[in-house]
Design a protein around this motif. Structure first.
Motif, PDB file in Angstrom:
ATOM      1  N   UNK A  88       0.839  -1.203   0.000  1.00 53.52           N
ATOM      2  CA  UNK A  88       0.000   0.000   0.000  1.00 53.52           C
ATOM      3  C   UNK A  88       0.876   1.255   0.000  1.00 53.52           C
ATOM      4  N   UNK A  95       0.767   4.767  -7.966  1.00 54.62           N
ATOM      5  CA  UNK A  95      -0.553   4.115  -7.920  1.00 54.62           C
ATOM      6  C   UNK A  95      -0.974   3.395  -9.204  1.00 54.62           C
ATOM      7  N   UNK A 101      -0.429  -3.922  -7.718  1.00 47.82           N
ATOM      8  CA  UNK A 101      -1.794  -4.375  -7.441  1.00 47.82           C
ATOM      9  C   UNK A 101      -1.895  -5.900  -7.534  1.00 47.82           C
ATOM     10  N   UNK A 119     -10.872  -7.932  -6.329  1.00 53.05           N
ATOM     11  CA  UNK A 119     -10.971  -6.550  -6.797  1.00 53.05           C
ATOM     12  C   UNK A 119      -9.595  -5.971  -7.130  1.00 53.05           C
ATOM     13  N   UNK A 120      -8.594  -6.352  -6.366  1.00 56.84           N
ATOM     14  CA  UNK A 120      -7.257  -5.839  -6.653  1.00 56.84           C
ATOM     15  C   UNK A 120      -6.704  -6.464  -7.937  1.00 56.84           C
ATOM     16  N   UNK A 123      -8.249  -4.546 -10.647  1.00 56.14           N
ATOM     17  CA  UNK A 123      -7.576  -3.240 -10.767  1.00 56.14           C
ATOM     18  C   UNK A 123      -6.276  -3.406 -11.553  1.00 56.14           C
TER      19      UNK A 123
ATOM     20  N   UNK B 484      -6.689   9.555  -7.036  1.00 52.59           N
ATOM     21  CA  UNK B 484      -7.614   8.967  -8.005  1.00 52.59           C
ATOM     22  C   UNK B 484      -7.664   7.438  -7.919  1.00 52.59           C
ATOM     23  N   UNK B 485      -6.545   6.799  -7.595  1.00 55.14           N
ATOM     24  CA  UNK B 485      -6.515   5.338  -7.648  1.00 55.14           C
ATOM     25  C   UNK B 485      -6.879   4.646  -6.340  1.00 55.14           C
ATOM     26  N   UNK B 486      -6.605   5.303  -5.239  1.00 55.86           N
ATOM     27  CA  UNK B 486      -6.864   4.644  -3.955  1.00 55.86           C
ATOM     28  C   UNK B 486      -8.081   5.203  -3.232  1.00 55.86           C
ATOM     29  N   UNK B 629     -12.687   8.788 -11.955  1.00 55.08           N
ATOM     30  CA  UNK B 629     -11.256   9.115 -11.858  1.00 55.08           C
ATOM     31  C   UNK B 629     -10.382   7.878 -11.676  1.00 55.08           C
ATOM     32  N   UNK B 630     -10.923   6.852 -11.024  1.00 56.79           N
ATOM     33  CA  UNK B 630     -10.117   5.657 -10.736  1.00 56.79           C
ATOM     34  C   UNK B 630     -10.086   4.688 -11.914  1.00 56.79           C
ATOM     35  N   UNK B 631     -10.835   4.998 -12.957  1.00 51.17           N
ATOM     36  CA  UNK B 631     -10.905   4.067 -14.078  1.00 51.17           C
ATOM     37  C   UNK B 631     -11.937   2.984 -13.841  1.00 51.17           C
ATOM     38  N   UNK B 633     -13.628   2.167 -10.653  1.00 50.86           N
ATOM     39  CA  UNK B 633     -13.702   1.463  -9.367  1.00 50.86           C
ATOM     40  C   UNK B 633     -14.359   2.354  -8.319  1.00 50.86           C
ATOM     41  N   UNK B 655      -7.387  -1.073   4.991  1.00 52.37           N
ATOM     42  CA  UNK B 655      -6.768  -1.269   3.666  1.00 52.37           C
ATOM     43  C   UNK B 655      -7.570  -0.596   2.548  1.00 52.37           C
ATOM     44  N   UNK B 656      -6.955  -0.562   1.368  1.00 51.23           N
ATOM     45  CA  UNK B 656      -7.681  -0.053   0.201  1.00 51.23           C
ATOM     46  C   UNK B 656      -8.933  -0.907   0.020  1.00 51.23           C
ATOM     47  N   UNK B 658     -11.884  -1.310  -2.745  1.00 51.37           N
ATOM     48  CA  UNK B 658     -12.457  -0.874  -4.021  1.00 51.37           C
ATOM     49  C   UNK B 658     -13.263  -1.987  -4.676  1.00 51.37           C
ATOM     50  N   UNK B 659     -14.209  -1.564  -5.472  1.00 52.63           N
ATOM     51  CA  UNK B 659     -15.073  -2.508  -6.178  1.00 52.63           C
ATOM     52  C   UNK B 659     -15.271  -2.003  -7.606  1.00 52.63           C
ATOM     53  N   UNK B 660     -15.039  -2.881  -8.553  1.00 46.74           N
ATOM     54  CA  UNK B 660     -15.190  -2.437  -9.945  1.00 46.74           C
ATOM     55  C   UNK B 660     -16.651  -2.097 -10.207  1.00 46.74           C
ATOM     56  N   UNK B 664     -13.887  -1.069 -18.002  1.00 44.01           N
ATOM     57  CA  UNK B 664     -12.746  -0.184 -18.301  1.00 44.01           C
ATOM     58  C   UNK B 664     -12.924   0.640 -19.578  1.00 44.01           C
TER      59      UNK B 664
END
Lengths: 167, 812
Positions: A88, A95, A101, A119-120, A123, B484-486, B629-631, B633, B655-656, B658-660, B664
């Motif tokens: 992380x 990023x 990832x 999910x990662x 990504x 944007x990504x996290x 912004x995250x593409x 997620x 932790x991070x 995220x969910x798609x 894309x």
């Protein structure tokens, strides 16, 4: 009128033929060609030479590269929680690096967090873009996640498809 | 058992009977001898009456004496009981307070530390600024941690040690070289390469109790010896010997007070001052003084001198910073000198001690002469008591006060960001845990981003008010900036005044979002198979709700433009066209997507939702735009990375997450459209509009709210401008919020969006959506699924494909 009809029929056949050939993307075609080469090799009498492992390009960012190496060490030492913290941190620095990832997905999988791992991995696939090796490795990571989720057929299918990129 | 009064009556009767019997006896005797009768008849008479009087008085006296003795006995007993009870109460109160405060360590909250490595984009001036924010000072010799030395293209620094999440990093010297605004080398003292190191993070706050007291707790080992000895020398010379109070001190104070006629002086020991500090009262009465003395004695009986002195050092009031009361030397050191206490010089310790007597009167910011004079008297005492040598005294006397009035005094203080930290932590930790368990909370905040954003908000609002002749201070703003990504929150602005702990508009101001919602309609349309070139109708429309209410939307300029491509409708933010598009894909479908992307269902179930008649907070809008912004997620914006206990063990890691949420290729296409909004649409006035940024402006009815949501490769920013009374500002999204966003990027520029080269990009005419080439005017490049189906703009040199030619033959 008949000429026009013939032309349009030809056209339909042509387009239909094209549609039938949709399928493998750039990375897929590479994957299938890899498979066919393996098949050719298997017909030879001598033992087939083991295909060289395709390694993805390491992160361009020097800090992310170091942290990735540390995280890999942590993963081999069965310390996924530590690996997650390191990865992380690396992702905060870089990023958009798909490799980070992928490893983060692996670390979460090692902890039994299949949802996060899935999910990662997604990504990583989204960020890998046109980098076929990273895309392949991200899909292979997804295969591991799917297997952990009990989706063995899908996992096997992905592994066959991206076998070339197995690190 | 008889009642005392009845007993007394009975005793009285017995006495009376004895008297009568005696009287009778004496009467008989006098009757028998005749001589005696003549001799002493008169004397006997007198003796009889005297005996009678004496007995009565004696009896009365004895009775009174007995009653008084009983009264004293009962009073003493009662007073003893009351005294014991009060003593017990005082003991309980002071001991509980002392123990509670002694171990009540507020949670400390840290910002993200700055990473230092070759390739990091930061120039030397920015790094110096960052070090200054952490209280590092320029020192050519780098003698102590917390110092740096700038020399040509290199900067050397003596980093402070810090306990990070992953472990401790001791203090160490580092040499950093720069080239073209980038770090190109990091070396240790022995010139070996350091691949990665980070600065210590800024302390950005703590969870102090609701009455506003903040403190940084020091352990006895962390207290500089000079501070401990100096305090005793100045405040309580007999501290080591007395038992909580000093008779000589009290007598001296009483004498001074009696002479002056006022209660000007208190003879308080350090222990008494500690008691006074606990109960937050400056009342000068003898009753309070007695209570204070009693409590001080109890404390002295129960705790060691070291405990008491440490408690005093952590407790004493040293000043006020807005609503926050600065308690203790740990925080006081940060507040007045912007550095930890172990880095204070002799003259700085003396200044801190000088403040105790009157934090307001001797405030070194407001009354530097007074503070300096008192500091020098204290330094003289240090010398006289042998606490410092003569050269050190000379050196200290010659030094300026040295207080820093930097905005980060007392640790950087960002109450708006702290609100979201508090909100996140409240799910896992109780308020008392946060206020007393000494937790260490690592957050996502980047102080540089926060300071920069706050500055942009404040200065832009002032500028707008001046230009438009609006009342100064009438406009308000809020902003959220995330990675944007996290999805991690890098900065959060709750209002135009950053350091004021008030209404947090970023979290709590729920306002109509206007046109910033339109990308959700476009996303739904793209997912439904429509293309950027799909024509929509920008023509008048009237819709009827279920209740029969008519709704007739209008474009911002009141004009209509007929048929136009979807990209132009979005870029120009045309209301009628967007309502038409929304109706094409259906309100239900658009709202379903909105729910997917935000995690909650919209409140407005009517078509006015298409135009942003939906109240959202800036944080909620950030969550929505995070999907783009995250593409593709969904991430819930988060502020906390991890929580450690006071021993450094991780209690929770966040932790991070995220969910798609969007495919894309679809999100890539949408983001291209949002870039065109910036380059060709309502964002085109931005100086960064053509530098690879995506965004959307929004304006609510009657110009009440001005919005902008936009992102580059690394940061997503949402900005709101409006008034707290919800009146019209006269601002659009472009003239209000977008200007703030522009100013946020003036110094650092933008990080252009990196595109996936696999995008199916086509050049189309912006006005018509026809296929065009760069040689034509007003062309935009955007992904189109079926470019061969596009009509071709004539005169642009675009050649028809084979398929198009076949199709035209077929059509003909």
């Amino acid at each position: 009128m008949n000429i026009k009809l013939c032309i349009s029929l030809l056209c339909i056949i042509f387009i239909g033929g094209c549609a039938g050939n949709q399928g493998p993307s750039a990375s897929d075609s590479r994957a299938s060609s890899g498979q066919s080469r393996t098949a050719e090799n298997s017909n030879k009498p001598a033992a087939p030479p083991k295909p060289a492992k395709i390694k993805p390009a390491p992160p361009k960012n020097s800090a992310a590269k170091i942290l990735l190496a540390q995280a890999d060490t942590a993963l081999t030492q069965q310390a996924p929680a530590q690996a997650i913290v390191l990865l992380e941190r690396a992702i905060r620095i870089d990023p958009r690096e798909a490799l980070l990832w992928i490893r983060l997905s692996r670390a979460h999988l090692a902890q039994g967090h299949t949802q996060a791992a899935s999910q990662h991995a997604r990504k990583a696939i989204a960020l890998a873009g046109s980098d076929a090796v990273k895309t392949g490795q991200a899909w292979l990571q997804m295969a591991d996640v799917l297997e952990a989720q009990g989706e063995r057929q899908q996992a096997a299918s992905l592994r066959r498809r991206y076998a070339r990129y197995a690190g | 058992m008889l009642h005392p009064s009845a007993q007394s009556r009975q005793d009285g009767h017995k006495v009376n009977r004895k008297i009568i019997s005696k009287l009778q006896d004496s009467y008989l005797v006098t009757k028998t001898p005749a001589s005696r009768k003549a001799k002493g008849s008169g004397r006997r008479k007198n003796s009889k009456s005297s005996k009678k009087t004496d007995s009565w008085f004696k009896r009365l006296g004895k009775w009174i004496l007995r009653a008084l003795l009983k009264l004293m006995l009962w009073t003493t007993l009662f007073a003893t009981l009351v005294g014991l009870g009060f003593g017990y109460y005082l003991d309980r109160t002071i001991t509980k307070t002392f123990e509670g405060r002694r171990w009540s360590v507020p949670a400390q909250v840290f910002a993200q530390p700055l990473e230092i490595y070759a390739g990091q984009r930061i120039n030397k001036a920015q790094l110096v600024e960052e070090l200054g924010r952490l209280g590092y000072r320029s020192d050519a010799n780098l003698t102590a941690p917390g110092s740096y030395n700038s020399n040509g293209a290199t900067l050397s620094t003596h980093l402070r040690g810090f306990d990070f999440m992953e472990g401790s990093r001791p203090s160490q010297r580092v040499k950093i070289s720069f080239q073209n605004g980038v770090i190109n080398r990091v070396q240790a003292k022995d010139n070996s390469e350091i691949p990665l190191i980070r600065l210590d993070p800024a302390t950005i706050g703590s969870f102090f109790p609701s009455h506003g007291e903040d403190r940084l707790i020091l352990t006895p080992e962390q207290v500089p010896p000079l501070l401990a000895e100096g305090l005793k020398a100045i405040e309580d010379r007999n501290f080591d010997d007395h038992r909580g109070f000093s008779i000589t001190g009290i007598l001296r104070a009483a004498w001074v007070n009696a002479r002056s006629g006022t209660r000007a002086q208190g003879g308080s020991t350090l222990t008494q001052q500690l008691v006074k500090s606990y109960f937050l009262t400056n009342e000068r009465t003898y009753e309070r003084k007695l209570r204070e003395v009693a409590m001080a004695i109890i404390l002295e009986l129960r705790f060691s001198k070291e405990d008491l002195l440490t408690a005093y050092i952590n407790e004493i009031f040293l000043g006020q910073n807005g609503a926050r009361a600065i308690h203790g030397f740990g925080l006081g050191s940060q507040f007045y000198f912007n550095k930890p206490i172990n880095e204070l010089a002799v003259h700085e310790i003396a200044t801190m001690i000088s403040i105790i007597r009157g934090p307001s009167y001797y405030n070194p910011f407001r009354h530097p002469e007074r503070a300096l004079a008192r500091r020098n008297r204290i330094l003289d005492t240090f010398l006289a008591d042998g606490l410092i040598s003569n050269p050190r005294h000379q050196d200290a006397i010659g030094s300026p006060l040295g207080v820093v009035s930097s905005p980060n005094s007392g640790g950087a203080y960002y109450p708006a960001f702290m609100d979201i930290v508090r909100a996140e932590l409240s799910e896992r930790y109780s308020a008392s845990d946060l206020r007393s368990q000494g937790l260490r909370i690592f957050t996502t905040l980047k102080p540089r981003e926060q300071e920069n954003a706050q500055k942009a908000v404040t200065s832009t609002l002032q500028m707008i008010e001046k230009e438009r002749k609006l009342a100064q201070g009438s406009l308000q703003a809020a902003s959220v900036i995330t990675d944007t990504q996290t999805g991690e929150i890098l900065a959060l602005i709750g209002g135009r005044k950053g350091r004021v702990d008030g209404f947090n508009r970023a979290l709590n101001a729920s306002r109509s979002v206007g046109s910033v919602i339109k990308p959700v309609i476009v996303l739904t349309a793209l997912e439904a198979g429509l293309d950027w070139s799909t024509l929509v109708n920008d023509t008048p429309i009237t819709m009827t709700s279920d209740s029969g209410e008519l709704w007739t939307p209008r474009n911002y300029d009141g004009k209509t433009r007929g048929e136009l491509p979807m990209i132009r409708a979005l870029a120009m933010s045309l209301n009628l066209a967007m309502v038409d598009l929304g109706n094409t894909v259906s309100l239900g479908e658009v709202q379903r997507r909105f729910t997917d992307l935000t995690g909650y269902a919209p409140k407005n179930r009517y078509p006015s939702f298409f135009l942003g008649a939906e109240s959202m907070s800036p944080l909620q809008l950030t969550e929505l735009y995070g999907n783009f912004a995250s593409g593709g997620f969904h991430t819930t914006p988060k502020a906390v990375i991890a929580v450690l206990n006071e021993r450094g063990q991780a209690l929770s890691h966040h932790p991070f997450d995220l969910t798609q949420s969007i495919r894309p290729e679809t999100v890539a296409s949408l983001n291209r459209g949002l870039e065109i909004v910036m380059s060709h649409g309502t964002g085109r006035s931005s100086p960064f509009s053509k530098q690879g940024v995506a965004g959307k402006t929004g304006t609510s009815n009657d110009n009440r709210d001005s919005w902008y949501a936009g992102f580059d490769n690394s940061k997503l920013s949402v900005v709101w401008v409006g008034r707290d009374d919800n009146k019209s500002t006269g601002l659009t999204g472009t003239s209000g919020a977008l200007r703030i966003w522009n100013n946020m990027h003036v110094s650092s520029g933008v990080d252009p969006i990196v595109h996936n080269p696999a995008d199916n990009l086509v050049e189309i005419e912006f006005a018509t959506g026809m296929r065009a080439a760069k040689s034509c005017a007003d062309v935009v490049v955007i992904p189109i699924r079926r470019p061969d189906t596009l009509p071709i703009k004539l005169g642009c040199g675009v050649r028809k494909t084979f398929g198009q030619r076949l199709r035209s033959i077929f059509n003909n």
